[in-house]
Write an enzyme that holds these catalytic residues in place. Structure first.
Site, PDB file in Angstrom:
ATOM      1  CB  CYS A   1      -0.827  -0.434   1.224  1.00 47.25           C
ATOM      2  SG  CYS A   1      -1.963  -1.347   1.325  1.00 47.25           S
TER       3      CYS A   1
ATOM      4  CG  ASP B   1      32.031  24.927  20.007  1.00 47.30           C
ATOM      5  OD1 ASP B   1      33.329  25.361  19.809  1.00 47.30           O
ATOM      6  OD2 ASP B   1      31.386  25.698  20.649  1.00 47.30           O
TER       7      ASP B   1
ATOM      8  CB  CYS C   1     -21.541  44.557  -1.009  1.00 49.07           C
ATOM      9  SG  CYS C   1     -19.726  44.849  -1.447  1.00 49.07           S
TER      10      CYS C   1
END
Length: 853
Positions: free
Chosen positions: A32, A520, A97
């Site tokens: 599927c 770092d 309107c």
């Protein structure tokens, strides 16, 4: 899942493309997945599509400006996986309107994910049909406002967490009902048919009382109810898939059970058309197969619901309402109605509704659900608060800075969803196999039937049918389709609870293969800000008084070292003295009079200029040098008083993190701009294997490349803006969640708490998840590899062994449940280091009185 939902765009990458998460209904096997992906990729504007069977979701990436959610929905519908929609009602103000209506409708229709928009001028409402979950009411309100009108949600729709829970509950309830009906009609059929074979007395009684033909009629009725009642779902999905040339698991079940049922119908009503000796019925086989597969799907639905608990738990963190102050009035509103800039009030025990910054009051806030850190954090004016976290004892007000989809919690949910919906490289092999698997199984079943018809013993037709059906039933590829995504879902959900976010699911696999962890230094290994680490005073000097006098002078300086000394004095509640005659001597130090006493602070050369011998502190100076710290000296009233060290201290969690990385068999490297001597000193203290020192900010990428060339796959951990290129260069970028947004966006993994101990935790979880996936794939493939030949009758010539279709159905259901159960074991994963454990080394700050001479 009984309703399809799509989540608003989860990513905007640097190329401008957008990725959406769309939920797909009705998928039941890996084949599927392939058909849905193919259908979505055929939509114009789609760059890529990745479908996850376990989450029932598709990650769809659109090219910039070509987002077409509606087109994807149509394609998915055409592929036989109908998408559902939902309706959002808005109240619109200011329309007068018909042209107003047109403007609002056009704006709403232009929102990605909107299927239809209808505006009613008389009632001043807008009814918007959207792909379920794709568009939120606030997003539609924004569109209405862009058209020049005001709008608000007409009613509070259930939140997404509720919708998904309801959808899952509906699916489980439907399967439970189907199982009950199938069981009620299958059980008497099975007992009568099998009982008559096993118990001669029962067989004799049935023949005398009902007769063989009447039994066949009874079996026909019972089996037909199961076949076209609970079993109808296999026809509804399997037949269209077969007609499209893309058969799926439903097609296999449909073909197998229909063959058994159909053959039995012919044997019952038209026995004369069958060869002599082949008039047998297999009604119990078709009914039992359907019942067992439904039982398997029922337990599978329950288990899949448990795999998505992480997302549900995150969604539940969000508050439903917020108490805000508008126009001087306090009011309680829905979370969707909170606007950026609102003043939000929080009382003890309440969830913080959105992200913001405290403006008044103070409290302690439990942020463990976001960061994994168990200790409540103090919040006062100026502090940031995160939506979804829990206020403990105090009350405060804050200004909302991020709302809706911009909150940290919303981003976390999107990150987890995206990771859960992604495909790992290991999945590529599975996808290739499952694309051709179902057609190959049908071909194998036909070949089995053909071989038994030609070479099988009498009655050959019966043997051919039984073995062909067994092949169809046992080969359903559910387990293969679920093997990878279920483990990803559980693994990433577990990670989120630990405060580790996998922004990209691929990082789960690549992190597991890391050989070198590059760190770092500033802000990652260290706290990222200078602190007073050492204060050793000479005889006849008081440590507290010395610190107060030195800090009083340093308060006049803007140098970071001076600020660190002043902050240490303030933290100890020391009041500064009155300053006179402050003077900074470039390259040497500072001097001033404090409460009438002369205080000089500076380097050793400044002390020598003052005629003071620093050799009395030689031992302390040597120790500080070994630790990579540069000492300062203080003189009071012309006498050498103290040696001072200010440094960026190692985080308390760092030593334990590095020990755990070594325990995982990894090399640890440090990348820093510090000079070689300081870097080597820190490396010795922490047990770091490799040091790349004196690296300029733009040289971190080259440092990562160097490590990749030397040691293989490298994961880089960083937190700053200048870390973003290195995070992108590394094979896996791990960002400290307390760092900058750009660093986090460049990483595949985010540590929400900023605690380095979550690096080995993430690696251990990555390894456990990939190991779990391999276990799932082994059992899924081994199951099909071994049992398909057995179902076809490979053992019959030598041992006379055949696999009944009923046992094939049991084995098929068991394989899927085993895969899901194995994936759920990841929920019990125990990280190597619990964040609430006291794993830190000795305190790094030593502000103590010591005899310097």
């Amino acid at each position: 899942m009984s309703s399809n939902e799509a989540a608003l765009a989860v990513r905007n990458d640097s190329s401008g493309s957008e990725t959406y998460s769309v939920a797909i209904e009705g998928m039941s096997c890996a084949s599927c997945v392939g058909r849905v992906e193919k259908a979505i990729r055929g939509v114009p504007g789609v760059v890529d599509a990745s479908v996850n069977l376990a989450t029932q979701r598709a990650q769809v990436e659109f090219a910039s400006g070509q987002t077409d959610i509606a087109g994807v929905v149509q394609a998915v519908n055409a592929a036989g996986y109908p998408a559902s929609s939902e309706t959002i009602e808005l109240s619109v103000e200011g329309m007068s309107c018909a042209s107003c209506v047109g403007r609002v409708e056009r704006k709403l229709a232009g929102v990605p994910g909107v299927l239809e928009a209808s505006v009613n001028l008389a009632t001043a409402t807008a009814t918007v049909k959207v792909v379920a979950g794709a568009v939120t009411a606030p997003r539609l309100i924004e569109a209405v406002k862009a058209a020049g009108y005001d709008a608000e949600a007409a009613s509070d729709a259930p939140d997404r967490s509720d919708r998904e829970r309801e959808a899952r509950e509906r699916e489980i309830a439907e399967l439970k009902r189907a199982v009950a009906i199938a069981t009620v009609f299958t059980l008497p059929l099975f007992v009568l048919e099998m009982g008559s074979h096993l118990i001669p007395g029962l067989h004799h009684w049935l023949q005398m009382s009902l007769g063989q033909q009447n039994l066949f009629y009874l079996f026909f009725v019972l089996a037909s109810i199961v076949q076209f009642g609970p079993g109808l779902r296999f026809y509804q999905k399997g037949w269209p898939a077969l007609m499209r040339g893309g058969p799926d698991m439903n097609s296999l079940v449909m073909l197998g059970t229909t063959a058994a049922w159909g053959y039995s119908v012919v044997a019952t009503f038209l026995p004369q058309v069958l060869p002599a000796g082949t008039v047998n019925v297999y009604f119990e086989a078709s009914a039992v197969i359907i019942t067992l597969i439904l039982v398997g799907r029922y337990f599978e639905a329950i288990a899949k619901g448990r795999t998505s608990e992480a997302i549900k738990a995150l969604m539940k963190l969000q508050a439903k309402t917020a108490r805000v102050v508008r126009d001087g009035e306090e009011m309680e509103i829905g979370i969707d109605a909170v606007r950026q800039g609102d003043i939000v009030l929080v009382r003890p025990g309440e969830k913080i509704p959105v992200d913001g910054q405290v403006i008044d009051g103070s409290s302690f806030v439990d942020e463990s659900m976001i960061t994994g850190e168990p200790v409540p954090v103090r919040k006062e004016a100026g502090a940031d608060v995160v939506g979804g976290t829990l206020n403990k004892v105090g009350s405060f007000s804050f200004r909302a800075t991020k709302v809706g989809a911009d909150t940290l919690l919303a981003q976390i949910v999107r990150m987890v969803e995206q990771a859960q919906g992604s495909k790992l490289p290991i999945q590529a092999m599975v996808d290739k196999v499952t694309t051709y698997f179902v057609p190959a199984v049908i071909a194998a079943a036909l070949a089995t039937i053909g071989v038994w018809l030609v070479f099988g013993p009498a009655p050959a037709l019966t043997f051919a049918l039984v073995n062909g059906v067994a092949v169809l039933i046992i080969a359903c590829p559910c387990a293969m389709g679920l093997a990878t995504p279920t483990s990803i879902m559980v693994g990433t959900g577990k990670a989120a609870k630990m405060g580790v976010l996998f922004r990209k699911g691929e990082a789960l696999q690549s992190l597991r293969d890391a050989k070198v962890i590059a760190l770092d230094k500033t802000g990652t290994l260290t706290k990222g800000r200078p602190e007073l680490t050492d204060l050793v005073v000479a005889k006849d000097f008081d440590e507290v008084d010395t610190l107060r006098l030195v800090a009083s002078v340093e308060r006049q300086s803007e140098h970071p070292i001076a600020e660190a000394i002043a902050s240490a004095a303030k933290a100890r509640g020391l009041e500064p003295g009155a300053i006179q005659g402050f003077e900074a001597i470039p390259g040497f130090g500072v001097t001033a009079r404090v409460d009438g006493r002369r205080v000089d602070v500076g380097a050793d050369r400044y002390m020598r200029q003052l005629g003071l011998d620093v050799e009395t502190f030689a031992e302390s100076a040597h120790r500080l040098a070994d630790e990579g710290k540069s000492p300062l000296y203080a003189a009071i009233d012309g006498r050498l008083a103290a040696i001072i060290a200010v440094a960026d201290p190692i985080k308390e969690s760092t030593p334990a993190a590095i020990r755990a990385l070594h325990a995982e068999g990894l090399q640890v490297a440090m990348i820093t701009g510090d000079n070689r001597r300081t870097a080597d000193a820190i490396a010795r203290r922490l047990g770091i294997d490799k040091v790349v020192a004196e690296v300029l900010p733009d040289g971190k990428v080259d440092a990562v490349k160097q490590l990749q060339a030397e040691g293989g796959l490298v994961a880089f951990v960083g937190d700053g803006i200048n870390d973003a290129p290195a995070l992108a260069q590394a094979d896996v970028g791990i960002a400290i969640g307390t760092g900058t947004d750009i660093a986090i966006e460049s990483a595949e993994v985010v540590l929400m708490s900023g605690d380095l101990r979550n690096v080995p935790n993430a690696i251990a979880l990555s390894r456990a998840t990939i190991r779990n996936i391999k276990q799932n794939l082994f059992w899924a493939f081994a199951y099909n590899t071994v049992l398909i030949p057995v179902a076809a009758g490979a053992l019959f010539p030598a041992f006379g062994i055949l696999l009944s279709p009923i046992f094939a159905a049991v084995a098929m259901a068991a394989s899927s449940i085993c895969v899901l159960t194995n994936a759920l074991r990841l929920k019990g994963f125990q990280p190597p280091i619990a964040l609430d454990a006291d794993e830190a080394a000795a305190p790094e700050v030593e502000v103590a009185s010591r005899a310097g001479a």
